[in-house]
Design an enzyme around this catalytic site. Structure first.
Site, short mmCIF file in Angstrom:
data_model
loop_
_atom_site.label_atom_id
_atom_site.label_comp_id
_atom_site.label_asym_id
_atom_site.label_seq_id
_atom_site.Cartn_x
_atom_site.Cartn_y
_atom_site.Cartn_z
N ASN A 54 4.71 -30.85 -15.45
CA ASN A 54 3.27 -30.76 -14.99
C ASN A 54 2.87 -29.65 -15.34
O ASN A 54 3.56 -28.44 -15.57
CB ASN A 54 3.51 -29.98 -13.10
CG ASN A 54 2.80 -29.19 -13.12
OD1 ASN A 54 1.17 -29.91 -13.24
ND2 ASN A 54 2.61 -28.87 -11.76
N TRP A 55 1.33 -30.13 -16.29
CA TRP A 55 0.84 -29.47 -17.57
C TRP A 55 0.26 -28.64 -17.04
O TRP A 55 -0.63 -27.43 -17.10
CB TRP A 55 0.48 -30.32 -18.08
CG TRP A 55 1.02 -30.84 -19.54
CD1 TRP A 55 2.60 -31.16 -19.45
CD2 TRP A 55 1.12 -32.10 -20.38
NE1 TRP A 55 2.40 -32.03 -20.44
CE2 TRP A 55 2.42 -32.23 -20.84
CE3 TRP A 55 -0.85 -32.21 -21.30
CZ2 TRP A 55 2.44 -33.24 -22.21
CZ3 TRP A 55 -0.33 -32.72 -22.03
CH2 TRP A 55 0.52 -33.45 -22.76
N LYS A 56 -0.15 -28.55 -15.73
CA LYS A 56 -1.35 -27.53 -14.73
C LYS A 56 -2.06 -27.96 -16.07
O LYS A 56 -2.62 -28.71 -16.53
CB LYS A 56 -0.35 -25.92 -15.04
CG LYS A 56 0.74 -26.67 -14.05
CD LYS A 56 1.29 -24.80 -13.28
CE LYS A 56 2.64 -25.49 -12.88
NZ LYS A 56 2.65 -24.22 -12.16
N HIS A 75 0.93 -29.86 -4.73
CA HIS A 75 1.10 -28.63 -4.85
C HIS A 75 1.21 -26.95 -4.05
O HIS A 75 -0.15 -26.96 -4.09
CB HIS A 75 0.49 -28.74 -6.82
CG HIS A 75 2.21 -28.35 -7.48
ND1 HIS A 75 1.55 -26.21 -7.60
CD2 HIS A 75 3.16 -27.80 -8.53
CE1 HIS A 75 2.66 -26.25 -8.61
NE2 HIS A 75 3.32 -26.49 -8.90
N GLU A 106 -0.22 -24.14 -5.08
CA GLU A 106 -1.08 -24.12 -6.13
C GLU A 106 -2.54 -24.59 -5.65
O GLU A 106 -3.54 -24.13 -5.69
CB GLU A 106 -1.32 -24.32 -7.85
CG GLU A 106 -0.32 -23.58 -8.56
CD GLU A 106 0.62 -24.24 -9.86
OE1 GLU A 106 -0.12 -24.74 -10.18
OE2 GLU A 106 1.51 -22.94 -9.83
N GLU A 161 9.63 -26.99 -4.28
CA GLU A 161 9.42 -26.18 -5.32
C GLU A 161 9.17 -24.82 -4.12
O GLU A 161 8.09 -24.50 -3.69
CB GLU A 161 7.64 -26.57 -5.76
CG GLU A 161 7.88 -27.54 -6.60
CD GLU A 161 7.27 -27.39 -8.30
OE1 GLU A 161 7.62 -27.49 -8.56
OE2 GLU A 161 5.94 -27.28 -8.02
N GLY A 188 6.67 -20.19 -12.11
CA GLY A 188 5.62 -19.28 -13.27
C GLY A 188 6.44 -17.61 -13.36
O GLY A 188 5.84 -17.28 -13.95
N SER A 236 10.67 -22.57 -12.58
CA SER A 236 11.03 -21.77 -13.29
C SER A 236 12.62 -22.41 -13.64
O SER A 236 13.66 -21.86 -14.53
CB SER A 236 11.63 -20.95 -13.52
OG SER A 236 10.49 -20.04 -12.92
N GLY A 273 7.24 -26.50 -15.33
CA GLY A 273 5.71 -26.74 -15.62
C GLY A 273 6.03 -26.13 -17.51
O GLY A 273 5.80 -26.81 -17.75
N GLY A 274 6.25 -24.48 -17.23
CA GLY A 274 5.94 -24.02 -18.39
C GLY A 274 6.49 -24.67 -19.71
O GLY A 274 5.87 -24.87 -20.65
P1 13P Z 1 7.53 -23.24 -13.88
O1 13P Z 1 7.98 -24.63 -13.67
O2 13P Z 1 6.46 -22.82 -14.36
O3 13P Z 1 7.68 -22.65 -12.94
O4 13P Z 1 6.67 -24.39 -12.60
C1 13P Z 1 6.81 -24.97 -11.79
C2 13P Z 1 6.10 -26.22 -11.48
O5 13P Z 1 4.65 -25.77 -10.35
C3 13P Z 1 6.32 -27.38 -11.46
O6 13P Z 1 4.71 -27.99 -10.96
#
Ligand code: 13P
Length: 249
Positions: free
Chosen positions: A10-12, A95, A97, A167, A173, A213, A234-235
């Site tokens: 997930n590149w956000k 998600h 967020e 999640e 994050g 994470s 994510g990251g």
């Molecule tokens: P991180 O892997 O950066 O913690 O993000 C997880 C996430 O929100 C994937 O959708």
């Protein structure tokens, strides 16, 4: 029945279109693995160039959101039909967020899930508890409610094709990954909930990811759990490390 693992990035809100193409070209040789489904979920403006760049590779492309209406006066939104026409196969729905910053609710998540399924896009349906909820001991109750509402009016046949991403919000994050026991416990509870809504066959077929994470170091143990069928990353999906996560074995 063996479920195929699905490992999605997930590149956000990262990567301009030209940066996105460069990243796909960099990761393409690193994420080769026929045994797992590899998905890059990217910002809407990156979808078309990324699909073009990923052609001929094992990378499938997903969106990070979509709207639940068919078409019309919804300025700024993107429809399921647009995603399908562009060649998108997956879409992240709900998600945390989006729930936190863009007022998404269990009800809008349900509408989006139904709309994605109507257009044969695989929804990656997100759920997860806050740190307060975990400390209050209501994690499982909360997740069960999120799942039950997300799947309203979804048929068993459709449900079996979907992906759920567990999640925990406190692990996103933060570098604070859930323990394998915590992740497995909730993923198992989600599968049991699907079994209650539908039947054992649907519960056995649905794929449940862990997200929060995930790193090259934590992936192997997480993905070895009985009810964890991959990850939503994510990251680490923006780095060569993603190749190690995809090839976690
Ligand atoms: P991180 O892997 O950066 O913690 O993000 C997880 C996430 O929100 C994937 O959708």
């Amino acid at each position: 029945m063996a479920r195929k693992k699905i490992i999605a990035g997930n590149w956000k809100m990262n990567m301009t279109p030209s940066q996105a193409v460069a990243l796909v070209n960099e990761l393409k040789p690193l994420v080769e693995n026929k045994e797992v489904d590899v998905v890059f979920c990217v910002p809407a403006i990156d979808l078309i160039p990324v699909i073009e760049a990923a052609k001929g590779s094992n990378i499938q492309i997903g969106a990070e959101n979509m709207y639940f209406e068919e078409k019309g006066a919804y300025t700024g939104e993107i429809s399921a039909e647009m995603l399908v026409d562009a060649g998108v196969k997956y879409v992240i729905i709900g998600h945390s967020e989006r729930r936190e910053y863009f007022a998404e609710t269990d009800e809008t998540v349900n509408k989006k899930v139904l709309q994605a399924l109507k257009h044969k896009i695989t929804p990656i349906i997100c759920c997860g508890e806050s740190l307060t909820q975990r400390e209050q001991g209501i994690t499982i109750d909360w997740i069960r409610q999120q799942i039950k509402i997300a799947f309203l009016q979804v048929t068993a046949e459709q449900a079996a094709t979907t992906v759920i991403a567990y999640e925990p919000i406190w692990a996103i994050g933060t570098g604070k990954v859930a323990t394998t026991e915590q992740a497995q416990e909730v993923c198992k509870a989600i599968r049991e909930c699907i079994g209650e809504i539908y039947d054992a066959q649907t519960a056995a077929a649905i794929r449940i990811q862990y997200g929060g994470s995930v790193s090259a170091a934590s992936a192997p143990e997480l993905f070895a759990q009985e009810d964890i069928d991959g990850g939503l990353v994510g990251g680490a999906s923006l780095k060569p490390d993603f190749g190690k996560i995809v090839n976690y074995k």
